[in-house]
Design a protein around this motif. Structure first.
Motif, PDB file in Angstrom:
ATOM      1  N   ARG A 163      -4.707   8.145  -2.211  1.00  0.00           N
ATOM      2  CA  ARG A 163      -5.588   6.980  -2.104  1.00  0.00           C
ATOM      3  C   ARG A 163      -6.116   6.775  -0.689  1.00  0.00           C
ATOM      4  NH1 ARG A 163      -1.761   2.485  -5.171  1.00  0.00           N
ATOM      5  NH2 ARG A 163      -2.022   3.261  -7.304  1.00  0.00           N
ATOM      6  N   VAL A 164      -7.206   6.016  -0.609  1.00  0.00           N
ATOM      7  CA  VAL A 164      -7.697   5.457   0.648  1.00  0.00           C
ATOM      8  C   VAL A 164      -7.792   3.951   0.453  1.00  0.00           C
ATOM      9  CG1 VAL A 164      -9.567   5.378   2.327  1.00  0.00           C
ATOM     10  CG2 VAL A 164      -8.993   7.557   1.203  1.00  0.00           C
ATOM     11  N   TYR A 165      -7.172   3.205   1.361  1.00  0.00           N
ATOM     12  CA  TYR A 165      -7.177   1.743   1.297  1.00  0.00           C
ATOM     13  C   TYR A 165      -8.108   1.166   2.364  1.00  0.00           C
ATOM     14  CZ  TYR A 165      -2.610   2.446  -1.092  1.00  0.00           C
ATOM     15  OH  TYR A 165      -1.597   2.837  -1.931  1.00  0.00           O
TER      16      TYR A 165
ATOM     17  N   ILE B 223       0.054  10.046  -2.738  1.00  0.00           N
ATOM     18  CA  ILE B 223      -0.534   9.169  -3.753  1.00  0.00           C
ATOM     19  C   ILE B 223      -2.043   9.347  -3.875  1.00  0.00           C
ATOM     20  CG2 ILE B 223      -1.050   7.107  -2.360  1.00  0.00           C
ATOM     21  CD1 ILE B 223       0.440   5.518  -4.636  1.00  0.00           C
TER      22      ILE B 223
ATOM     23  N   THR C   2      -3.728   8.312   2.954  1.00  0.00           N
ATOM     24  CA  THR C   2      -2.412   8.607   2.382  1.00  0.00           C
ATOM     25  C   THR C   2      -2.305  10.110   2.148  1.00  0.00           C
ATOM     26  OG1 THR C   2      -3.113   8.417   0.071  1.00  0.00           O
ATOM     27  CG2 THR C   2      -2.416   6.388   1.171  1.00  0.00           C
TER      28      THR C   2
ATOM     29  N   ARG D 288      -7.713  -3.346  -0.682  1.00  0.00           N
ATOM     30  CA  ARG D 288      -8.251  -2.814  -1.917  1.00  0.00           C
ATOM     31  C   ARG D 288      -8.191  -1.286  -1.828  1.00  0.00           C
ATOM     32  NH1 ARG D 288     -12.803  -5.330  -3.340  1.00  0.00           N
ATOM     33  NH2 ARG D 288     -12.778  -6.911  -1.699  1.00  0.00           N
ATOM     34  N   ILE D 289      -8.217  -0.654  -2.979  1.00  0.00           N
ATOM     35  CA  ILE D 289      -8.267   0.808  -3.044  1.00  0.00           C
ATOM     36  C   ILE D 289      -9.735   1.228  -3.047  1.00  0.00           C
ATOM     37  CG2 ILE D 289      -7.675   2.843  -4.409  1.00  0.00           C
ATOM     38  CD1 ILE D 289      -5.338   1.213  -5.569  1.00  0.00           C
TER      39      ILE D 289
ATOM     40  N   MET E  74       0.847  -1.189   0.000  1.00  0.00           N
ATOM     41  CA  MET E  74       0.000   0.000   0.000  1.00  0.00           C
ATOM     42  C   MET E  74       0.882   1.237   0.000  1.00  0.00           C
ATOM     43  SD  MET E  74      -2.735  -1.260   2.868  1.00  0.00           S
ATOM     44  CE  MET E  74      -1.377  -1.782   3.931  1.00  0.00           C
TER      45      MET E  74
ATOM     46  N   ALA F  92     -10.713   4.581  -2.740  1.00  0.00           N
ATOM     47  CA  ALA F  92     -10.831   5.851  -3.456  1.00  0.00           C
ATOM     48  C   ALA F  92      -9.433   6.285  -3.869  1.00  0.00           C
ATOM     49  CB  ALA F  92     -11.476   6.917  -2.574  1.00  0.00           C
ATOM     50  N   GLU F  93      -9.332   7.011  -4.965  1.00  0.00           N
ATOM     51  CA  GLU F  93      -8.049   7.555  -5.397  1.00  0.00           C
ATOM     52  C   GLU F  93      -8.305   8.839  -6.164  1.00  0.00           C
ATOM     53  OE1 GLU F  93      -7.765   4.028  -8.716  1.00  0.00           O
ATOM     54  OE2 GLU F  93      -5.896   4.842  -7.916  1.00  0.00           O
ATOM     55  N   GLY F  94      -7.211   9.552  -6.460  1.00  0.00           N
ATOM     56  CA  GLY F  94      -7.340  10.826  -7.139  1.00  0.00           C
ATOM     57  C   GLY F  94      -7.727  11.967  -6.218  1.00  0.00           C
TER      58      GLY F  94
END
Length: 398
Positions: A98-100, A96, A93, A112-113, A75, A115-117
Motif C-alpha cells: 500500500r501507499v498511504y 502489504i 510499505t 487514507r489508502i 497503517m 494505492a494498494e496491490g
C-alpha cells in the motif's frame, strides 16, 4: 540467477555449499554448513492494525528535553515517508503493498489508502506537486496529488522508461529527488552473497524525472534503503546493509559518504576493511571506505540530515538514522534511531542513541521497528514504525 558478468574480475561464488540442490528461501541463501540447523530467520512484520493503546509509547525514550508522541497510527507496514507541499505525509510499505497519505486537520491526523496491490511500493518521492512511487520494477507518478487525495485517479506509468530489475530479493527501493533535480534510487543485490552484474545491482543510481539519462552514482553498496544530501556540501550520504550468515559480529552495517558519481564501495569483496571470506580476496584499500560503522546486522534504513531549528544546536547538521533491527544475529541489536554527528570537515565524530526503548535486551524481545525519519517544517522529527503501523513525532522544549 542473474547473468554473471564478473568472470573477468575473478569473483568466485562460495556461498551455501551445504544446501546443495535444496529449495531454500531467499533469506537463507549463503547459510554455511555449520549453521544448517540455525533458528535465525527474518521477523515477519505485523500486517494488521495496532490499536493506539497497544502502541508501546511507554517504552520510548529520548534525550532530556525531548518529547515523543504518537502522531499517526492504523497503517500496517508503514515505512518510508515523503512530505508534500501542503503538509501531506505520504507513506510507502513493502509486504502489504500500500501507499498511504496522512493529513493533519487542526492537530488530528487521518490517513487514507492512495494505492494498494502494488509489489513492495517502498520508494516514494514528492516534487512539484507530484508523487512518484517506486515498487520493485514499477514506477508510477500521480500529478497534483494533494488536490485529489480522495480520488487519485490513474497515474502516469513510467515503468518502461526506468527499466528497473524485476528481482524481489533486496529489490525494494528508497527514492528521493536530489538537489540537482534528478530522481535517485537504490538497486539492491538480488541475493545474500553471489556473483552479479555490477552495472545493474548493488548501486545507487539517478535519472531525470522522466526516467531518462540513467547515471550510476555509487556502486558496490550492497543494499542502501536510505540516503540524503548534506545541506551545505550537497554530498550524497547513504546507509548500507551488509550480508547475512557471516557471524554475529561481521560484517557491520555502514554509513557511506559519496563524493563523486561512480565511486566503488567494494561489495561483494569488502565492507570497509573486512574482506568477505566467501569471495576471492581483493585489497579493501582499493575501494572507498565507509564514513562510519552502524553496528553488525542493525539494518539501518531511512536517514535524514537535520536542518531545522527546533532541536538544540548540537543536532543541527547531524544525521538521524533509523535502525530497523537485527534478525541474523543471536543477540538482537538495533530497533532504534541513532544520531551521527559530523565535524567541520564532514567526518563522523560519533554515533549516539536517540530514540530507544523498543528492544528489551534482557528478554531479547522487540516491541517496534523504526524504518524511516522525516523532518517536518516546524523542525520536529517523524519516525515510522513498521511493526506497529505507527508514526511518532519528536519535539524539543515547549
Amino acid at each position: 540467477m542473474t547473468a554473471i558478468r564478473l568472470a573477468a574480475a575473478g569473483l568466485v561464488l562460495l556461498s551455501a555449499p551445504a544446501l546443495g540442490q535444496q529449495q531454500v528461501p531467499a533469506w537463507a541463501q549463503g547459510r554455511p554448513d555449520h549453521m544448517a540447523q540455525s533458528t535465525l530467520a527474518p521477523h515477519p512484520p505485523r500486517m494488521t492494525v495496532t490499536a493506539p493503546g497497544d502502541v508501546p509509547m511507554n517504552r520510548l525514550r529520548v534525550p532530556q528535553g525531548f518529547r515523543v508522541a504518537l502522531w499517526a497510527h492504523g497503517m500496517p507496514g508503514a515505512r518510508m515517508m515523503a512530505l508534500g507541499d501542503q503538509g501531506t505525509v505520504f507513506v510507502g510499505t513493502r509486504v502489504i503493498g500500500r501507499v498511504y497519505a496522512v493529513t493533519d486537520q487542526g492537530g488530528q491526523r487521518s490517513h487514507r489508502i492512495l494505492a494498494e496491490g502494488l509489489t513492495q511500493p517502498n520508494g516514494i518521492a514528492f516534487k512539484d506537486g507530484a508523487l512518484t512511487v517506486m515498487a520493485i520494477n514499477q514506477v508510477l507518478r500521480w500529478d497534483g496529488i494533494e488536490g485529489r487525495l480522495a480520488n487519485p485517479g490513474t497515474p502516469t506509468d513510467l515503468t518502461a522508461a526506468f527499466d528497473l530489475p524485476p528481482d524481489q530479493h533486496h529489490g525494494w527501493k528508497f527514492t528521493a529527488f536530489g538537489p540537482d533535480g534528478r530522481l535517485y534510487t537504490n538497486i539492491g543485490v538480488p541475493c545474500n552473497i553471489c556473483t552479479f552484474d555490477r552495472d545493474r545491482f548493488a548501486l545507487i543510481v539517478s535519472f531525470r524525472p522522466d526516467g531518462s539519462d540513467r547515471r550510476i552514482e555509487a556502486r558496490g553498496i550492497r543494499n542502501s534503503v536510505g540516503f540524503d544530501w548534506h545541506p551545505v556540501t550537497r554530498e550524497l550520504w547513504a546507509t548500507n546493509n551488509g550480508r547475512d550468515w557471516a557471524g554475529n559480529d561481521e560484517p557491520h552495517d555502514t554509513l557511506h559518504r559519496i563524493r563523486r558519481s561512480g565511486e566503488d564501495h567494494g561489495f561483494p569483496w569488502c565492507v570497509g576493511t573486512w574482506a568477505d571470506p566467501a569471495v576471492e580476496r581483493r585489497q579493501c584499500s582499493e575501494f572507498e571506505q565507509p564514513a562510519a560503522s552502524l553496528g553488525p546486522h542493525t539494518a539501518p534504513l531511512g536517514m535524514r540530515f537535520y536542518t531545522g531549528t527546533m532541536f538544540p544546536e548540537a543536532y543541527r547538521g547531524a544525521m538521524f538514522i533509523a535502525r530497523r533491527g537485527s534478525w541474523n544475529r543471536e543477540a538482537k541489536i538495533g530497533y532504534d534511531v541513532v544520531v551521527a554527528k559530523l565535524d567541520a570537515q564532514g567526518n563522523v565524530t560519533s554515533v549516539e542513541p536517540f530514540l530507544t526503548g523498543l528492544l528489551d535486551d534482557q528478554a531479547q524481545q522487540f516491541h517496534g521497528r523504526p524504518v524511516d525519519v522525516l523532518q517536518l517544517r516546524d523542525g520536529s522529527l517523524l519516525v515510522s514504525d513498521e511493526q506497529n503501523g505507527a508514526i511518532y513525532r519528536i519535539t524539543y522544549g515547549g
